[in-house]
Scaffold this motif. Structure first.
Motif: not given
Length: 597
Positions: A99-100, A132-134, A159-167
């Motif tokens: 994953t990038i 493969s994309v977050c 669409m299949g994207f992954k999501l992250a909360i940063d910081d």
């Protein structure tokens, strides 16, 4: 290297009149920093980080982004840096399984509906799956205030994207994002991770965050891990992934990471061997419920429910085999039982794929201990299951009934480990206590090893029953003097005992042991015959086979003091210190010896 153009020297208002992209294309590049699995040390993915901003005269990437926002070229810059990152990503071995992670400036969310099709076209050209994309959403900005934010997040998920909360832990809207949107990762900010091995407050906060995230089906990433102690604590607290200088610094040549970091798997291995008991119990109860891909058509879901009529839910995974949640049969029934409801679900404009019917589910690594599983399960309202992963991929599910079996089996094993003579926990529990407290540098800890003096000749002279009486006597005295919840008592075996004490001063520990040892010597005299008491000794055979006189029973105590702020990742370090101290304490007249490490 001198800056190509000192843009900071320009009047900020002039940014809107400058064409910055030609300069950016000449100077900017993407570095990749590995994100690794805490359990295995395997590379899970990479975060793409901008490099070269200093050549354009900026101290930090954010200042450069501000300039491009003012010039109206921010979207173009994002696409350019993303394409650079994708190009490097695709040169790496097994990139299809990795994953990038991309940082998305909150100002780009306004152009989200235009940006997503462009990102998809880049992915298609580079043969990269959306799974493969977050996309990282920084908590330093109020993303949710962007118009149409909810629809944008929903589109990205479908669409299949992954999501992250940063910081996480630095912003002002993180709880709003977690409560309102389906996300995949929570990245804990470096501020909370720094010195986590020495600061109890940070460990308690992190444990709470990890448990909360797992209940909601999010995986946790610790950012800025810089020391072995920080890494070990993160792993012990259940953090799924880590990144930071302790693992590797960002590199413009990510091919140097191709072998991964297998040494991380072996760090603190002695601490983790004890947990294998729980893992065996968990693996015995894993249910291999069939899964379905998030991009599968609705018809496939109907087929699986038809083949498994007793299954009320189906776990959903992405193209990498990573869990995304579950689909409950009950949610589909409201459509199925309506006229034309099934046809409506299969309509590609209305239903299309199953992505819109995915519900979050708690997710935990298969190596987690049973207490963590119970905490996650009980913290989830109306939980159907806990999804288990191995190497971040779907491994099966644990139901409520299976979890009860695991807990019962563990209680049986604990009872088997308990010494029947003294009623004190045995070696397995002692090792678990050491693993837990050695990594907790929030308080001073004392590890006390108690060993009888002259026990063998006493046991040989009076027999095993009288020897058991002496052992039971010492156990009763330990329980009498150490009844605080901050004390752990254990029976190593035979005439060896253990006491673990947290938060006491050395003076307090010494005072209690002096009383206990005096009482033991006094009470143990009653175990001798009147003749031996009058004589003042017993006759016995020493280890060299020579007959000689032996003094009455006493006990020597070796105490290792670990000051607050000091942590250890391996109990073997403590064992080495205690072995030398136990030899010296035997020659100490008071029978009590302290050593600080």
């Amino acid at each position: 290297m001198p800056a190509i153009l000192p843009l900071r020297a320009q009047d900020p208002a002039s940014y809107s009149r400058m064409a910055l992209m030609p300069l950016a294309k000449a100077a900017l590049d993407s570095a990749l920093q590995p994100i690794v699995e805490t359990v295995s040390g395997k590379i899970y993915g990479y975060e793409a980080l901008m490099r070269g901003h200093d050549e354009l005269g900026f101290d930090a990437p954010m200042a450069l982004l501000d300039a491009f926002a003012m010039s109206g070229e921010l979207t173009e810059l994002e696409l350019f840096t993303t394409s650079r990152a994708f190009a490097k990503f695709t040169t790496l071995a097994e990139f299809e399984r990795r994953t990038i992670f991309l940082n998305l400036d909150h100002r780009l969310l306004l152009a989200g509906q235009r940006l997503l099709p462009l990102l998809l076209s880049y992915l298609q050209k580079n043969s990269i799956s959306p799974s493969s994309v977050c996309v990282e959403l920084s908590e330093r900005s109020d993303n949710a205030s962007v118009p149409d934010f909810a629809n944008l997040i929903g589109d990205m998920r479908r669409m299949g994207f992954k999501l992250a909360i940063d910081d996480f832990g630095t912003g002002h809207a993180e709880m709003k994002l977690i409560s309102d949107y389906d996300l995949d990762y929570l990245k804990i900010d470096r501020h909370l991770i720094s010195r986590i091995d020495a600061v109890a407050r940070k460990r308690h906060l992190t444990k709470t965050v990890v448990d909360m995230a797992h209940v909601l089906g999010l995986r946790v990433i610790a950012e800025g891990v810089e020391t072995e102690g920080e890494f070990l604590v993160c792993r012990d607290l259940g953090v799924d992934l880590v990144q930071g200088w302790f693992v590797a610094r960002p590199s413009l040549d990510p091919a140097e990471f191709r072998d991964g970091f297998p040494h991380l798997r072996d760090l603190g291995q002695n601490r983790r061997v004890r947990r294998s008991v729980d893992e065996v119990l968990v693996r015995q109860q894993v249910e291999a419920v069939p899964t379905i891909r998030e991009d599968a058509p609705i018809e496939t879901l109907f087929e699986i429910f038809g083949e498994h009529s007793d299954q009320p839910f189906i776990p959903v995974v992405n193209a990498h085999g990573e869990p995304r949640g579950i689909v409950q049969e009950a949610r589909l029934k409201s459509y199925i039982y309506q006229p034309f409801g099934r046809d409506l679900l299969q309509n590609r404009f209305y239903g299309g794929t199953i992505a819109r019917f995915i519900d979050p589910a708690p997710v935990v690594d298969i190596g987690a201990d049973s207490s963590r599983l119970m905490a996650v399960f009980s913290g989830t309202e109306d939980a159907k299951c806990v999804i288990l992963t191995e190497n971040m991929r779907y491994a099966g599910v644990i139901s409520a009934g299976a979890l009860v079996k695991i807990i019962n089996a563990k209680l049986v094993r604990q009872a088997q480990d308990q010494n029947p003579l003294t009623g004190l926990p045995g070696n397995q529990a002692i090792h678990s206590y050491l693993e837990e407290t050695m990594a907790d540098g929030g308080v001073t800890r004392h590890y006390c090893y108690c060993d009888f003096d002259n026990f063998k000749p006493f046991n040989d002279h009076y027999g095993f029953q009288r020897g058991d009486d002496a052992i039971s006597l010492f156990a009763r005295l330990m329980k009498r003097y150490f009844f605080s919840p901050s004390v752990f008592l254990g029976h190593v075996g035979g005439d060896d005992f253990f006491a673990g004490i947290s938060g006491w001063s050395s003076e307090e520990v010494e005072m209690i042991f002096e009383r206990l040892l005096d009482d033991f010597e006094t009470d143990a005299l009653r175990l001798y015959s009147p003749e031996d008491r009058e004589r003042g000794h017993i006759l016995g055979i020493d280890r060299a086979g020579v007959s000689r006189a032996f003094e009455f029973l006493s006990c020597s105590v070796a105490v290792i003091e670990v000051p607050a702020g000091r942590v250890f990742g391996d109990p073997a370090v403590l064992s080495a210190h205690i072995a030398g101290l136990k030899k010296r304490v035997k020659s100490n007249r008071d029978g009590l010896l302290f050593e600080t490490i």
